[in-house]
Design a protein around this motif. Sequence first.
Motif, PDB file in Angstrom:
ATOM      1  N   ALA A 112       0.832  -1.205   0.000  1.00 50.17           N
ATOM      2  CA  ALA A 112       0.000   0.000   0.000  1.00 50.17           C
ATOM      3  C   ALA A 112       0.864   1.252   0.000  1.00 50.17           C
ATOM      4  O   ALA A 112       0.588   2.231  -0.702  1.00 50.17           O
ATOM      5  CB  ALA A 112      -0.934  -0.006   1.215  1.00 50.17           C
ATOM      6  N   ARG A 162      -1.714   3.310  -2.452  1.00 47.32           N
ATOM      7  CA  ARG A 162      -3.128   2.916  -2.507  1.00 47.32           C
ATOM      8  C   ARG A 162      -3.648   2.724  -1.094  1.00 47.32           C
ATOM      9  O   ARG A 162      -2.899   2.366  -0.169  1.00 47.32           O
ATOM     10  CB  ARG A 162      -3.287   1.595  -3.266  1.00 47.32           C
ATOM     11  N   ARG A 163      -4.936   2.885  -0.947  1.00 45.99           N
ATOM     12  CA  ARG A 163      -5.563   2.666   0.350  1.00 45.99           C
ATOM     13  C   ARG A 163      -5.716   1.170   0.591  1.00 45.99           C
ATOM     14  O   ARG A 163      -6.160   0.439  -0.292  1.00 45.99           O
ATOM     15  CB  ARG A 163      -6.935   3.342   0.359  1.00 45.99           C
ATOM     16  N   GLU A 203     -15.507   2.669  -7.479  1.00 47.61           N
ATOM     17  CA  GLU A 203     -14.384   2.183  -6.681  1.00 47.61           C
ATOM     18  C   GLU A 203     -14.462   0.658  -6.581  1.00 47.61           C
ATOM     19  O   GLU A 203     -15.548   0.076  -6.477  1.00 47.61           O
ATOM     20  CB  GLU A 203     -14.404   2.805  -5.283  1.00 47.61           C
ATOM     21  N   PRO A 221      -4.040  -4.648  -7.291  1.00 47.80           N
ATOM     22  CA  PRO A 221      -4.475  -3.450  -8.030  1.00 47.80           C
ATOM     23  C   PRO A 221      -3.410  -2.931  -8.988  1.00 47.80           C
ATOM     24  O   PRO A 221      -3.707  -2.117  -9.858  1.00 47.80           O
ATOM     25  CB  PRO A 221      -4.748  -2.445  -6.903  1.00 47.80           C
ATOM     26  N   GLN A 222      -2.154  -3.410  -8.819  1.00 44.51           N
ATOM     27  CA  GLN A 222      -1.081  -2.958  -9.704  1.00 44.51           C
ATOM     28  C   GLN A 222      -1.126  -3.619 -11.076  1.00 44.51           C
ATOM     29  O   GLN A 222      -0.327  -3.272 -11.960  1.00 44.51           O
ATOM     30  CB  GLN A 222       0.295  -3.208  -9.054  1.00 44.51           C
ATOM     31  N   GLN A 269      -6.828  -2.546 -14.528  1.00 39.41           N
ATOM     32  CA  GLN A 269      -7.228  -1.133 -14.589  1.00 39.41           C
ATOM     33  C   GLN A 269      -7.770  -0.777 -15.975  1.00 39.41           C
ATOM     34  O   GLN A 269      -8.821  -0.142 -16.115  1.00 39.41           O
ATOM     35  CB  GLN A 269      -6.020  -0.252 -14.254  1.00 39.41           C
ATOM     36  N   VAL A 290     -11.276   3.653  -9.735  1.00 39.71           N
ATOM     37  CA  VAL A 290     -10.236   3.594  -8.704  1.00 39.71           C
ATOM     38  C   VAL A 290     -10.215   2.178  -8.127  1.00 39.71           C
ATOM     39  O   VAL A 290     -11.274   1.644  -7.760  1.00 39.71           O
ATOM     40  CB  VAL A 290     -10.498   4.618  -7.578  1.00 39.71           C
ATOM     41  N   HIS A 296      -8.676  -0.060  -5.108  1.00 39.77           N
ATOM     42  CA  HIS A 296      -7.983  -0.072  -3.818  1.00 39.77           C
ATOM     43  C   HIS A 296      -7.366  -1.445  -3.559  1.00 39.77           C
ATOM     44  O   HIS A 296      -7.689  -2.433  -4.245  1.00 39.77           O
ATOM     45  CB  HIS A 296      -8.962   0.271  -2.694  1.00 39.77           C
TER      46      HIS A 296
END
Length: 563
Positions: free
Chosen positions: A52, A57-58, A95, A101-102, A107, A119, A121
Amino acid sequence: MKLGELLLAGNKLAARDLERALLAQAEMGGYLGQVLVKLGLVSEPDVMAALAGQLQRRLLLAADYPPEPVVIAELADAFLLGNGVVPLSAGALPEFASAVPQDPYLQKALELALGRPAVVHLGLEADVAAALERHLAVANDAEDTELDTVHAESDQEFVEHLKDIASEAPVIRLVNQIIHHALDVGASDIHVEPFDDKLHLRYRVDGVIQDAPDTPDSRLAPAIASRIKLLSHMNIAERRLPQDGRIMMRVKGHELDLRVSTIPTVHGESIVMRVLDRDSIQLSLQSMGFADDTLVRYQALLNRPHGVLLVTGPTGSGKTTTLYASLATLDASELKIITVEDPVEYQLDGVNQIQVQAQIELTFARSLRAILRQDPDIIMIGEMRDGETAQIAVQSALTGHLVLSTLHTNTAAGAITRLEDMGIERYLITSSVNGVLAQRLVRTLCSHCKVAYTLEPGEAQRIGLQAFMPKDQQTLYRAGGCTECKHSGYKGRTAIHELFVMDGAMHKAVQAGADATELHATARRSGMRTLYEDGLCKVAAGVSSLDEVLRVTQDQTETAEAI
């Protein structure tokens, strides 16, 4: 900073463990964080916290997910499930949560499907999976959902139960003790076999299976199997089908690579672990028991610019190790060397090694076809299993490559007839094959307790020893037994060899359609020393015993008597 560096800086990971994880990642693929968690080197929360920070990222916790699933019409359930992504909100800027997420594909796919930015997370795998399960439960038909949920919960409970018993301290200690003992006794294989009366634990030491001194309680069999399957990244809930896996671990300063195989039996899962000790491998032909004249002739075959050189013998006879040692004698800095193996047992400097992966159809034959476009000088094939592989290997040899490979035959001469059975024409065999090395492993006598004894008159001549002993020698050695060798009388193994060279006489015999027996007899007339005779040389030198050589070469002595 990279993820590994962040974990090192936070004292969550040792430098040595990071090296292990990077090696495993190179072989297994995937993201470093996932590999670290699978190997048990870092906890998932610690990895995710570092990730994170790295990705900015959250990091979501279980409480951060919406209580009711969010449905977005543009996204199919199959897409969400297949990519491990769960919707959190459906506004102008949707969201999502994902454990990776990478992933640039994720994405881009979301933005293309939605037609607007999104987005993503960071979430723990378990939390994302639980949220997805809730989402899919709402999306499905009510009746089917209820039934599926019951089954899913039942399966999940079963898997969690298996994981719980496999993570108990006594089971962890017991499995560790089993592996540690294998290293202490120098075992090549560990056998865990459930039977009706008890759980059998056995080790193969120097080619001979022996029972473990302490047998675990039979009630622990499911727990032991679950622990081993967990370590080797198998499906812990699948007990009806065979599975294969791998465990990489460091034990007492040794890098161990354990190849794990499970099969279902009447009384449970039978497990065999092949122990590969990377620190103990000897990649030297001189230390492998070659007779001086055999070694000179074998190295001459290795130094030929092209042709096929085969190493034969049953499973566990050291064929692959001989090929590795053969490659180690060659100058990889001046030669392009490529290997195709299943599996890659040891990594060699300067050698391009390919791991066969049947699940994606990366077979021996397909790899070989690609290799020929890589401009190799030397090709090593882990095993010739089918006619297509053999055909490509022969064609490679005929086009100027040196091809090394193994074949499962009992004698060196038998390799020629096996190639014929695979569909290789005789004229191609005589044009491409340089020679065949048959090999067996015999146990060496313990130097601390071997017992000398005198041969009876005429016995040396009767068993064929006379040709390998000095005239005045009448003493041989047999096994004794002491604490050094665990009272077996033997410690370590050495190889015996039978080198079959394709010379003019052999070419004529092959072209004439000679069978394995006739080819063997022709090679004997050309001076070939048989496995049995090479074993007798070891007996005369006091390296091994007559009983041991007879045990290993019994089929060879029967063949010799028949001839």
